[in-house]
Design a protein around this motif. Structure first.
Motif, PDB file in Angstrom:
ATOM      1  N   PRO A 178      13.546 -56.115  17.785  1.00  0.00           N
ATOM      2  CA  PRO A 178      14.998 -55.898  17.613  1.00  0.00           C
ATOM      3  C   PRO A 178      15.350 -54.430  17.432  1.00  0.00           C
ATOM      4  CG  PRO A 178      14.032 -56.769  15.599  1.00  0.00           C
ATOM      5  CD  PRO A 178      12.952 -56.819  16.637  1.00  0.00           C
ATOM      6  N   SER A 179      16.526 -54.082  17.913  1.00  0.00           N
ATOM      7  CA  SER A 179      17.072 -52.738  17.727  1.00  0.00           C
ATOM      8  C   SER A 179      18.202 -52.812  16.710  1.00  0.00           C
ATOM      9  CB  SER A 179      17.618 -52.185  19.046  1.00  0.00           C
ATOM     10  OG  SER A 179      16.588 -52.029  19.985  1.00  0.00           O
ATOM     11  N   ARG A 180      18.389 -51.734  16.005  1.00  0.00           N
ATOM     12  CA  ARG A 180      19.531 -51.634  15.096  1.00  0.00           C
ATOM     13  C   ARG A 180      19.861 -50.166  14.896  1.00  0.00           C
ATOM     14  NH1 ARG A 180      16.897 -53.418   9.256  1.00  0.00           N
ATOM     15  NH2 ARG A 180      15.099 -52.040   9.306  1.00  0.00           N
ATOM     16  N   ARG A 181      21.113 -49.916  14.607  1.00  0.00           N
ATOM     17  CA  ARG A 181      21.532 -48.538  14.379  1.00  0.00           C
ATOM     18  C   ARG A 181      20.845 -47.998  13.132  1.00  0.00           C
ATOM     19  NH1 ARG A 181      23.922 -45.629  18.443  1.00  0.00           N
ATOM     20  NH2 ARG A 181      25.231 -47.025  19.681  1.00  0.00           N
ATOM     21  N   PRO A 182      20.342 -46.769  13.195  1.00  0.00           N
ATOM     22  CA  PRO A 182      19.709 -46.192  11.999  1.00  0.00           C
ATOM     23  C   PRO A 182      20.710 -46.089  10.856  1.00  0.00           C
ATOM     24  CG  PRO A 182      19.179 -44.908  13.966  1.00  0.00           C
ATOM     25  CD  PRO A 182      20.250 -45.871  14.355  1.00  0.00           C
ATOM     26  N   ALA A 183      20.188 -46.190   9.626  1.00  0.00           N
ATOM     27  CA  ALA A 183      21.042 -46.075   8.450  1.00  0.00           C
ATOM     28  C   ALA A 183      21.543 -44.643   8.289  1.00  0.00           C
ATOM     29  CB  ALA A 183      20.270 -46.512   7.206  1.00  0.00           C
TER      30      ALA A 183
END
Length: 598
Positions: free
Chosen positions: A416-421
């Motif tokens: 999965p990909s997610r926007r960095p914090a």
């Protein structure tokens, strides 16, 4: 990447309170208002005392922040002015003891407490010499400007270690382990290092095969290794384990890079992706057509995929070595083009270069992949489940008759990909975790795990996996692949450059690649479909097109799937010769084009 200063330790212009005869030379850039600089102050101050004047010398320079609302420049000029009266170190310490907001009144009070000649102090504070000193210190940073504070350079190298005394001591003392780590860092971050290791592995294979070790080499490649459990057994030759097993990890990394560029990077929008994707398409189709022009209707026609590929490591490594002769926009274009090219090569390998097809194993492979996608939809960000399921996926893809390396790409797609914090939020969380510990000098195991979880949120899961595997891929997997696939018997071989498969591969890489890339980019810009950066000249574009003809790893990989026996040896040698010719031609064109631009 290590950062160095444009001007190193300078006995003539630097402020060196403890003497300049030390074996280790430290340059410390000071911003009196910076909290990070203040944190490192005591450690830096103790360094000359710890090592003695004959071992470590500290030169102090001043750095000015972009936002000087705290009076950093005024404080720096005050330290310089006090130094003119032989009281630099006293003013330096007094400025650190004062609150980190400096006003003319506060600076004058400090000077009065130190008993300085106030008339002379005021004159030196606003002197041209003070301004020249500050300007010279900024210029000495060179490309290192913009690094994070605190900014410390040890023997000209930016210090990236821990903010504790023991870490700094080790960096200064440079025990054997630290020296090895620094040398390894320099080599691994050198743009051409991966390409150099590949060349050495290739030369080693050629020498072994042609200097009496050919039979041993072939026997070793065919040595069988396997796993057995009860009555079940799974065995492959060493060559297959490398080409189908270890290379799956390489394609996993390629897949992660492709996904990142599609989600966040150069392929994430139409405007950014259109030109490199079109270039990659032309760079695949035209070489395949050139190959088919010589092989259509023959037994070697199935090798059309060999000249389609570009070796991204070699291509970008050569461009990096050429430095500022290659504009940044051209490097970005070629990088995105090579990634799109890799995606095309993966599809070609998966669809056209499998070994038969078995529906039952294919269904099981798709079931495993569906489970991985389910984990991704459920936002399971731990990487371990995907890696374990990836092994099962690799087995079923192999048994299905598809090329097993496809499993690496599918695994990358499932992670999965997610926007960095937000980085500031992570920093605040880390500070809160440490502040919450009873003893700030001894962080507990639970706090360490929480810190690791917080820091891991700075990047997506695929990035961390890539970081863990990238060096293994560049410096072990790819060199092993090169060694076990390029041991070609040149002496006494029956290689003929005019054989259809050899001629098709060489002309496909040397002529088809630049013709396809430059041709389609020219057409696209003339039709207004895309726009070429004003930094890039057409000679530079042609040079980049030739560099894309360095097929090497990917082309040899496809040739191993397409050919066997004497034909395979001939095609591999053709790939090596064409790649060398493309590298030399492209480099010369870029050097000439860069010289004209300058």
């Amino acid at each position: 990447m290590s950062h160095t200063l444009a001007r190193g330790f300078d006995r003539d212009t630097d402020i060196i309170p403890g003497g300049a005869e030390g074996r280790v030379q430290i340059v410390w850039y000071v911003d009196y208002a910076c909290p990070h600089t203040r944190r490192m102050r005591d450690i830096i101050r103790r360094s000359p005392e710890r090592f003695g004047g004959q071992n470590a010398s500290v030169a102090l320079r001043f750095i000015l922040p972009d936002d000087d609302s705290s009076g950093s420049e005024l404080a720096a000029r005050a330290a310089f002015a006090a130094g003119r009266q032989g009281r630099f170190w006293d003013m330096h310490e007094a400025l650190f003891r004062a609150p980190p907001t400096y006003t003319p009144m506060r600076v004058m009070r400090i000077a009065q407490r130190l008993g300085l000649d106030m008339a002379r102090f005021r004159a030196d504070l606003d002197s041209e010499a003070a301004r020249e000193k500050l300007a010279a210190d900024q210029a000495a940073l060179g490309e290192a400007r913009g690094l994070h504070m605190p900014m410390i350079f040890i023997d000209g190298r930016y210090y990236e270690g821990g903010w504790d005394e023991q870490s700094l001591i080790e960096a200064i003392e440079k025990p054997l382990g630290v020296r090895i780590a620094l040398a390894s860092e320099d080599f691994f971050h050198w743009a051409a290092s991966a390409g150099l290791v590949l060349i050495l592995a290739t030369l080693a294979a050629l020498l072994v095969a042609n200097l009496g070790g050919h039979d041993w080499y072939e026997g070793f490649r065919e040595t069988a290794f396997g796993l057995s459990f009860g009555g079940a057994e799974f065995s492959l030759s060493l060559e297959y384990w490398i080409n189908d097993g270890l290379m799956a990890l390489f394609f996993l990394l390629v897949g992660i890079e492709i996904k990142r560029e599609i989600v966040f990077g150069e392929l994430s929008t139409r405007d950014r992706a259109i030109l490199p994707v079109l270039g990659a398409l032309g760079g695949m189709v035209v070489p395949a057509l050139v190959y088919m022009a010589f092989n259509a209707g023959t037994d070697t026609a199935h090798g059309w995929g060999v000249p389609m590929a570009t070796d991204i490591a070699f291509t970008l490594g050569i461009m990096a070595l050429l430095g500022d002769r290659v504009p940044t926009s051209l490097k970005v274009f070629v990088s995105a083009l090579a990634i799109a090219d890799d995606l095309g090569a993966i599809l070609v390998i998966a669809i056209f270069y499998g070994e038969g097809f078995h529906m039952e194993a294919f269904v099981l492979a798709m079931a495993v992949f569906a489970l991985m996608l389910g984990l991704a939809v459920g936002r399971v960000y731990s990487r371990m489940p995907y890696l374990l399921l990836g092994v099962a996926l690799w087995y079923y893809v192999h048994e299905a008759g598809l090329h097993a390396t496809l499993a690496g790409v599918l695994t990358a797609a499932a992670i999965p990909s997610r926007r960095p914090a937000d980085a500031k939020a992570v920093a605040a969380q880390a500070a809160a975790i440490v502040d919450g510990e009873p003893d700030a000098t001894q962080v507990g195991d639970r706090a360490v795990r929480r810190l690791q979880n917080a820091v891991s949120r700075l990047r997506e899961p695929g990035f961390h996996l890539q970081q863990a595997l990238e060096s293994w891929s560049n410096f072990l997997i790819l060199p092993l692949f090169a060694f076990f696939n390029t041991g070609i018997l040149v002496i006494g071989s029956s290689f003929s450059p005019l054989a259809p498969e050899s001629l098709g591969v060489m002309l496909g890489l040397l002529i088809g690649k630049p013709l396809g890339i430059v041709g389609i980019v020219f057409i696209a810009t003339k039709l207004g479909i895309a726009r070429l950066s004003s930094e890039i000249s057409w000679m530079q574009m042609i040079g980049a097109g030739f560099l894309a003809g360095v097929g090497f790893t990917m082309s040899i990989f496809i040739s191993s799937a397409a050919f066997s026996g004497a034909e395979l040896e001939s095609v591999k040698l053709a790939v090596l010769l064409a790649s060398a010719g493309a590298a030399v031609t492209g480099s010369l064109l870029l050097v000439l084009a860069g010289g004209r631009a300058q």
